[in-house]
Design an enzyme around this catalytic site. Structure first.
Site, short mmCIF file in Angstrom:
data_model
loop_
_atom_site.label_atom_id
_atom_site.label_comp_id
_atom_site.label_asym_id
_atom_site.label_seq_id
_atom_site.Cartn_x
_atom_site.Cartn_y
_atom_site.Cartn_z
N ARG A 88 -0.22 -4.03 -2.00
CA ARG A 88 1.46 -4.06 -2.64
C ARG A 88 1.65 -2.90 -3.29
NH1 ARG A 88 1.81 -10.43 -4.12
NH2 ARG A 88 1.76 -11.31 -2.08
N ASP A 120 4.69 -7.13 6.80
CA ASP A 120 4.59 -8.71 6.45
C ASP A 120 3.45 -9.03 7.46
OD1 ASP A 120 4.84 -11.56 6.25
OD2 ASP A 120 5.53 -10.65 4.45
N ARG A 134 7.82 -3.96 -5.74
CA ARG A 134 8.99 -4.13 -6.69
C ARG A 134 8.74 -3.67 -8.09
NH1 ARG A 134 8.97 -10.90 -6.27
NH2 ARG A 134 6.87 -10.21 -5.49
N TYR A 158 1.60 -20.45 8.52
CA TYR A 158 3.05 -20.24 8.28
C TYR A 158 3.81 -21.09 9.45
CZ TYR A 158 3.29 -17.08 4.43
OH TYR A 158 3.00 -16.60 2.99
N ARG A 175 15.90 -1.26 -2.29
CA ARG A 175 16.26 -2.71 -2.18
C ARG A 175 17.80 -3.05 -1.97
NH1 ARG A 175 13.06 -7.20 -5.36
NH2 ARG A 175 14.44 -6.36 -7.02
#
Length: 351
Positions: free
Chosen positions: A28, A78, A32, A155, A41
């Site tokens: 990651r 992802d 963010r 998922y 974003r």
């Protein structure tokens, strides 16, 4: 297999060379905690836009490369990205993760899934990976990014992330044949996807089995491990020289079983001491990790001490320095910079 010394560091470590310092990157690492990412974003609020519009995904993948020069640059993506190519409609909700609009619960739904054809359904992956290879050259290793069969199944059966995994465990324990049918299809699709990423420029591929740590060891051996093996074995038949990395979140109780997956490198999380992990896995197994992401909230001295400790315990062969999981959103950027600077100044004296 011999490899030239001008090959990037991470690739050399993943192939088992003795190096004077471990290569370093972060999971990651594009995300963010970086102001550059948060700014982008605002312009592209949807994760699918950010990861599927090539120029945006390229820019995001390269933000940490430009800022910190890590030894690995990973495709910004992802694990659910290939699902629409199988006929599974999904979206990625900001802050909540993947949402599957029609969760798979029946044999008929599994039978309706079609084989993945990445050239048709994922053409942006080629554009992104080729651009990353061109940008970083031999200075860094470009990593591919895929989900593992069990985690993708979790998922698509649950319909979203879960704390209890009760829906997929219900299927696993009451309708195992249905789940095995789904896992086989997912494994074959992921095999195709890994091969495609390698053909498009990925030099190493990391497979994320994020939710396999939610399984007991005996259930891991039934529902996760055989399908990891199926992917890795099939990829190795066509691409024998590409190192493959396996990550399982919460894997302390599964390390020895992970080593049976066929992966070249096992990611170790921070709940295991690196010296213990090395002893449990054996000298021939290469490792990645394993600083607690929370360490990056500490002082520089604290961060340095933890890096030294991990690198010393891992030894100077077959170790890729990383966090035990992804970098946390509020992490100070200057501490990420310090992590990379410290790691890149290491020498064999520390090891």
């Amino acid at each position: 297999m011999g490899i030239s010394s001008n090959a990037p560091y991470l690739l050399r470590a993943a192939r088992g060379e003795v190096l004077d310092r471990p290569p370093v990157w972060m999971m990651r690492q594009a995300g963010r905690y970086m102001k550059a990412y948060r700014d982008l974003r605002e312009k592209y609020p949807s994760f699918r836009e950010r990861s599927e519009i090539p120029e945006v995904a390229i820019e995001i993948s390269l933000q940490p490369w430009k800022a910190f020069q890590p030894d690995g640059v990973i495709l910004f993506s992802d694990i659910v990205t290939p699902l629409p190519g199988l006929g599974i409609d999904m979206d990625i909700a900001e802050g909540k993760g993947p949402i599957i609009h029609s969760p798979i619960r029946t044999s008929g739904q599994v039978e309706n899934l079609h084989p993945l054809e990445p050239e048709q359904s994922l053409p942006f992956i080629k554009t992104i990976l080729q651009a990353l290879r061109q940008e970083v050259g031999n200075q860094s290793t470009v990593l591919g990014f895929v989900g593992a069969p069990w985690t993708l199944a979790a998922y698509v059966v649950e319909g979203k992330g879960s704390k209890t995994y009760s829906i997929i465990k219900n299927m696993a324990f009451s309708e195992p044949a249905l789940l095995h049918q789904l896992l086989t299809k997912l494994a074959d699709a992921i095999t195709t996807y890994v091969r495609y990423q390698i053909d498009c420029g990925a030099q190493v591929v990391q497979m994320f089995d994020s939710w396999a740590g939610q399984l007991s060891p005996q259930d891991y051996e039934t529902f996760a491990l055989p399908y990891q093996q199926r992917v890795f074995q099939q990829v190795r038949e066509t691409h024998p020289d590409t190192p493959l990395i396996l990550l399982v979140s919460g894997s302390a109780g599964l390390l020895e079983r992970m080593a049976l997956s066929g992966a070249d490198v096992i990611t170790v999380d921070w709940t295991v001491d690196m010296a213990d992990a090395r002893a449990r896995l054996g000298k021939h197994v290469k490792v990645q990790g394993n600083l607690d992401p929370g360490v990056l909230f500490g002082s520089k001295e604290f961060i340095r001490d933890r890096i030294f400790d991990t690198v010393h315990k891992a030894g100077n062969k077959g170790h890729i320095l990383n966090l035990g999981h992804g970098v946390l959103p509020e992490t100070p950027e200057e501490n990420v910079a310090f992590f990379f600077e410290t790691a890149k100044q290491l020498s064999s004296a520390v090891v």
